[in-house]
Design a protein around this motif. Structure first.
Motif, mmCIF file in Angstrom:
data_model
loop_
_atom_site.group_PDB
_atom_site.id
_atom_site.type_symbol
_atom_site.label_atom_id
_atom_site.label_comp_id
_atom_site.label_asym_id
_atom_site.label_seq_id
_atom_site.Cartn_x
_atom_site.Cartn_y
_atom_site.Cartn_z
ATOM 1 N N SER A 186 0.865 -1.181 0.000
ATOM 2 C CA SER A 186 0.000 0.000 0.000
ATOM 3 C C SER A 186 0.899 1.229 0.000
ATOM 4 C CB SER A 186 -0.921 0.017 1.225
ATOM 5 O OG SER A 186 -0.199 -0.219 2.414
ATOM 6 N N HIS A 187 0.627 2.162 -0.880
ATOM 7 C CA HIS A 187 1.445 3.388 -0.856
ATOM 8 C C HIS A 187 0.893 4.315 0.218
ATOM 9 C CE1 HIS A 187 -1.187 6.393 -2.847
ATOM 10 N NE2 HIS A 187 -1.614 5.408 -3.624
ATOM 11 N N ILE A 188 1.800 4.847 1.006
ATOM 12 C CA ILE A 188 1.427 5.696 2.139
ATOM 13 C C ILE A 188 1.615 7.172 1.816
ATOM 14 C CG2 ILE A 188 3.722 5.560 3.210
ATOM 15 C CD1 ILE A 188 2.281 5.460 5.944
ATOM 16 N N ASN A 229 -3.901 7.677 0.264
ATOM 17 C CA ASN A 229 -4.195 6.280 0.440
ATOM 18 C C ASN A 229 -3.930 5.900 1.898
ATOM 19 O OD1 ASN A 229 -4.813 3.570 -0.276
ATOM 20 N ND2 ASN A 229 -2.646 3.132 -0.440
ATOM 21 N N ALA A 230 -4.407 6.759 2.834
ATOM 22 C CA ALA A 230 -4.398 6.322 4.230
ATOM 23 C C ALA A 230 -5.248 5.073 4.384
ATOM 24 C CB ALA A 230 -4.905 7.435 5.136
ATOM 25 N N SER A 231 -6.299 4.967 3.563
ATOM 26 C CA SER A 231 -7.209 3.832 3.681
ATOM 27 C C SER A 231 -6.503 2.506 3.426
ATOM 28 C CB SER A 231 -8.379 3.996 2.704
ATOM 29 O OG SER A 231 -7.926 3.984 1.357
ATOM 30 N N GLY A 232 -5.779 2.404 2.310
ATOM 31 C CA GLY A 232 -5.054 1.174 2.004
ATOM 32 C C GLY A 232 -3.945 0.901 2.990
ATOM 33 N N SER A 233 -3.291 1.965 3.477
ATOM 34 C CA SER A 233 -2.209 1.806 4.444
ATOM 35 C C SER A 233 -2.731 1.255 5.765
ATOM 36 C CB SER A 233 -1.510 3.156 4.670
ATOM 37 O OG SER A 233 -0.919 3.623 3.476
ATOM 38 N N VAL A 234 -3.894 1.742 6.188
ATOM 39 C CA VAL A 234 -4.490 1.260 7.439
ATOM 40 C C VAL A 234 -4.987 -0.169 7.273
ATOM 41 C CG1 VAL A 234 -6.400 1.586 9.054
ATOM 42 C CG2 VAL A 234 -5.029 3.550 8.322
ATOM 43 N N ALA A 235 -5.618 -0.475 6.152
ATOM 44 C CA ALA A 235 -6.067 -1.848 5.910
ATOM 45 C C ALA A 235 -4.881 -2.804 5.963
ATOM 46 C CB ALA A 235 -6.768 -1.945 4.556
ATOM 47 N N ASN A 236 -3.768 -2.412 5.375
ATOM 48 C CA ASN A 236 -2.553 -3.233 5.394
ATOM 49 C C ASN A 236 -2.078 -3.465 6.830
ATOM 50 O OD1 ASN A 236 -0.242 -4.611 4.612
ATOM 51 N ND2 ASN A 236 0.502 -2.995 3.257
ATOM 52 N N TRP A 257 4.681 -0.598 3.257
ATOM 53 C CA TRP A 257 4.099 0.738 3.142
ATOM 54 C C TRP A 257 5.151 1.595 2.445
ATOM 55 C CZ3 TRP A 257 3.886 -2.551 7.185
ATOM 56 C CH2 TRP A 257 2.620 -2.938 7.643
ATOM 57 N N VAL A 258 4.840 2.054 1.258
ATOM 58 C CA VAL A 258 5.874 2.617 0.387
ATOM 59 C C VAL A 258 5.415 3.934 -0.233
ATOM 60 C CG1 VAL A 258 6.894 0.391 -0.257
ATOM 61 C CG2 VAL A 258 4.913 1.253 -1.521
ATOM 62 N N ASN A 299 -2.387 -5.601 -3.714
ATOM 63 C CA ASN A 299 -2.150 -4.167 -3.582
ATOM 64 C C ASN A 299 -3.429 -3.475 -3.124
ATOM 65 O OD1 ASN A 299 -0.846 -1.632 -3.807
ATOM 66 N ND2 ASN A 299 -1.655 -1.350 -5.868
ATOM 67 N N LEU A 300 -3.317 -2.676 -2.060
ATOM 68 C CA LEU A 300 -4.459 -1.967 -1.478
ATOM 69 C C LEU A 300 -4.297 -0.477 -1.732
ATOM 70 C CD1 LEU A 300 -4.187 -4.060 1.747
ATOM 71 C CD2 LEU A 300 -6.265 -4.023 0.360
ATOM 72 N N ASP A 301 -5.097 0.053 -2.639
ATOM 73 C CA ASP A 301 -4.986 1.464 -3.021
ATOM 74 C C ASP A 301 -6.389 2.055 -3.140
ATOM 75 O OD1 ASP A 301 -4.462 3.940 -4.040
ATOM 76 O OD2 ASP A 301 -3.281 3.262 -5.746
ATOM 77 N N MET A 302 -6.776 2.884 -2.172
ATOM 78 C CA MET A 302 -8.086 3.523 -2.124
ATOM 79 C C MET A 302 -9.180 2.487 -1.874
ATOM 80 S SD MET A 302 -7.565 6.256 -5.248
ATOM 81 C CE MET A 302 -9.199 6.975 -5.042
ATOM 82 N N VAL A 303 -9.386 2.181 -0.609
ATOM 83 C CA VAL A 303 -10.369 1.175 -0.212
ATOM 84 C C VAL A 303 -11.152 1.699 0.996
ATOM 85 C CG1 VAL A 303 -9.030 -0.786 -1.075
ATOM 86 C CG2 VAL A 303 -8.660 0.008 1.267
ATOM 87 N N GLY A 304 -12.232 1.014 1.348
ATOM 88 C CA GLY A 304 -12.947 1.304 2.592
ATOM 89 C C GLY A 304 -13.639 2.645 2.646
ATOM 90 N N SER A 305 -14.102 3.137 1.498
ATOM 91 C CA SER A 305 -14.774 4.439 1.522
ATOM 92 C C SER A 305 -16.249 4.297 1.867
ATOM 93 C CB SER A 305 -14.648 5.122 0.155
ATOM 94 O OG SER A 305 -15.516 4.538 -0.785
ATOM 95 N N ASN A 306 -16.857 5.413 2.215
ATOM 96 C CA ASN A 306 -18.317 5.509 2.278
ATOM 97 C C ASN A 306 -18.763 5.762 0.840
ATOM 98 O OD1 ASN A 306 -20.988 6.467 2.408
ATOM 99 N ND2 ASN A 306 -20.686 7.277 4.468
ATOM 100 N N GLN A 307 -19.258 4.738 0.188
ATOM 101 C CA GLN A 307 -19.545 4.848 -1.237
ATOM 102 C C GLN A 307 -20.636 5.875 -1.539
ATOM 103 O OE1 GLN A 307 -20.284 0.848 -2.682
ATOM 104 N NE2 GLN A 307 -18.093 0.389 -2.797
ATOM 105 N N GLY A 308 -21.483 6.167 -0.569
ATOM 106 C CA GLY A 308 -22.490 7.206 -0.757
ATOM 107 C C GLY A 308 -21.874 8.585 -0.878
ATOM 108 N N ILE A 309 -20.688 8.766 -0.299
ATOM 109 C CA ILE A 309 -19.981 10.046 -0.382
ATOM 110 C C ILE A 309 -19.050 10.078 -1.586
ATOM 111 C CG2 ILE A 309 -18.255 11.511 0.747
ATOM 112 C CD1 ILE A 309 -19.451 10.687 3.426
#
Length: 544
Positions: A231-233, A243-250, A272-273, A295-305
């Motif tokens: 995950s890129h931080i 991409n705090a989201s992917g970094s936290v998921a990782n 975390w790179v 690879n985790l890049d942009m995940v875990g969003s509130n899709q309604g937003i």
């Protein structure tokens, strides 16, 4: 068996830990090469060490080249402001404390006041020039003290994020700053309505270049990982979805595995790179290469937003893959939380597979011949703007994608019903492409053969590509007009940066036709001429 596994993982996926890590990472302005990126990496290391993980820092020297990619120099933003006036009336002003994306990454420092002019086909010069386009090109070609960049593709009320990432010998006596599209429209309207009106712009940017190394973080629970999670931080403050989201998921995945036993455990590494420029150094940083990569890049969003859909981004169909079928299976198992009238499980969030698309760290590991898949939510309403804040995320969704990623790795490691999972996914893939062919009218003869038969590239026999081909390098190799037209062609970046170079190195024939079918693209004859012209230069001058 899967139900028990998921239950065990859920026990160590804590919402409080997710919130704490998100707060830590998003408070830093994580531009590549900056001190704040390193501070974010160091603080994440401290937290993970305290949670019992074994971590180590990887230090990357700034500047120079590796493979076909440039490494950024060190750069830090101290402070900046921007003000627009008509006569003595201030019509708009910005400060970097409130708008961290105000200054283009790696912009030179400078200050002054000058009259605003608008970049047109006839004229693109003056003290202060308002323009849109490829920011590196604007920097190199516009004669101005201040270049104001706007981006119609970003959220119109937000300050977009752009990056120069110039080397020390490219520093010029000019500043590059970003403004919202609405501000750009307002300024243009004022000058069009009354050409005699003068808009005065004052600015000050305090930035500095440094020789500080760039940090990445690696945590492994074994010397021989089955799965590598990347995950890129990096990215500007707040950079929550990206991409705090992917970094936290990782981090949640790493923590969960560190506390798992027996069947719930599997050997893994986590990285975390800084995007691309950290990943390309991972091969030497790991004692043994992973079998597969998530690879985790942009995940875990509130899709309604955000308006996003979770994409399971497949590797190129010319490559064999086992991790992709497991990734789809895991998402379906975890994310199907809603019920139909008949009681059948339905998706609780939007998700879908998508053909291989370049643009993140999976590009690097695919080039190395690693079995790689990416989880990515797209589009994202506030992508690459100052408004990509914590409010765009859903802790529930972040926990879900962490759980799906864990399940992906575990099923892969255990080779859970491999033949059946691959066979069912193949059938799904055939149906998916069949429906898309009907929608788009694209003939899929070659893709159908690829799905049905053995893939052209076997993972343990691939001639590796050290790094993808950066578009910055291509800009320096081809004429400017061709490059600018190339940027507007759908799929050109994916084809030229990795798909064609990897296929070429491995003797794959009919590359362009394969790619067009795989990505459901119909290029015009003129677009094909432009792409083939660029590809000839890549073959003859870059890959020689």
């Amino acid at each position: 068996m899967i139900h028990e596994l998921v239950s065990k993982y859920r026990e160590n996926l804590h919402a409080s830990m997710a919130r704490d890590l998100l707060n830590i990472i998003t408070r830093y302005h994580r531009i590549q090469g900056s001190k704040e990126l390193n501070l974010a990496v160091e603080e994440l290391k401290e937290v993970l060490d305290g949670a019992g993980l074994s971590t180590r820092l990887l230090k990357i020297a700034p500047g120079g080249m590796k493979g076909y990619m440039e490494i950024p120099d060190g750069w830090n933003l101290k402070s900046a402001y921007l003000e627009f006036k008509v006569g003595n009336t201030v019509i708009e002003k910005f400060h970097s404390k409130d708008y961290p994306t105000l200054v283009a990454a790696h912009s030179p420092p400078g200050e002054g006041c000058g009259e605003l002019s608008i970049c047109t086909d006839e004229k693109c010069e003056g003290d202060v020039v308002l323009a849109k386009g490829y920011v590196y090109d604007l920097y190199k070609t516009i004669d101005a003290k201040l270049i104001l960049v706007y981006d119609p593709k970003r959220f119109r009320d937000a300050v977009p994020y752009t990056g120069l990432f110039i080397s020390r010998n490219e520093v010029l006596d000019k500043v590059v700053m970003n403004i919202p599209y609405t501000t750009a429209l307002r300024l243009q309207s004022m000058l069009i309505e009354n050409p005699a009106r003068k808009v005065t712009v004052c600015w000050k940017v305090e930035s500095e270049y440094s020789d500080e190394g760039i940090l990445a973080l690696v945590a492994c629970n074994t010397d021989e990982p089955a799965v590598l999670y990347t995950s890129h931080i990096c990215h500007p403050k707040p950079g929550a979805h990206d991409n705090a989201s992917g970094s936290v998921a990782n981090a949640l995945i790493a923590f969960t595995l560190a506390n798992s036993k027996n069947s719930a455990y599997f050997p893994s590494c986590h990285a975390w790179v800084p995007e691309y420029t950290g990943t390309i150094f991972l091969k030497k940083a790991l004692k043994n290469p992973p079998k597969a990569v998530v690879n985790l890049d942009m995940v875990g969003s509130n899709q309604g937003i955000t308006g996003s859909t979770l994409n399971i981004v497949l590797p190129p169909l010319i490559m064999d893959s086992t991790i992709a079928p497991y990734a789809y299976f895991a998402v379906k198992y975890v994310m199907d939380t809603a019920s139909s009238f008949g009681g059948f499980k339905l998706p609780g969030v939007r998700y879908s597979i998508t053909p291989y698309t370049a643009g993140s760290d999976h590009d690097v590991t695919i080039g190395w011949g690693r079995d790689s898949v990416m989880y990515n939510e797209w589009p994202s309403k506030y992508y690459h703007t100052n408004m990509d804040g914590l409010s765009t995320l859903s802790i529930t969704s972040l926990i879900q994608i962490s759980l799906a990623s864990l399940l992906t790795g575990s099923l892969y490691y255990q080779r859970f019903k491999t033949d059946q999972v691959r066979a069912r996914f193949k059938e799904y893939l055939k149906a998916w492409y069949g429906i898309e062919s009907l929608k788009t009218g694209v003939n899929l003869t070659l893709v159908g053969n690829l799905i049905e038969s053995e893939r052209l590239l076997t993972l343990d026999k691939i001639n590796e590509l050290e790094t993808p081909i950066s578009f910055r390098l291509l800009y320096k190799k081809i004429d400017r007009d061709t490059f600018l037209r190339l940027r507007e062609i759908r799929g050109a970046n994916t084809y030229l940066s990795l798909y064609a170079p990897l296929g070429y190195k491995n003797g794959v024939e009919n590359l362009m036709e394969l790619f067009k079918q795989e990505n459901l693209i119909t290029w015009t004859k003129n677009e094909e001429i432009i792409i083939n012209s660029a590809w000839s230069i890549i073959k003859d001058e870059i890959l020689k």
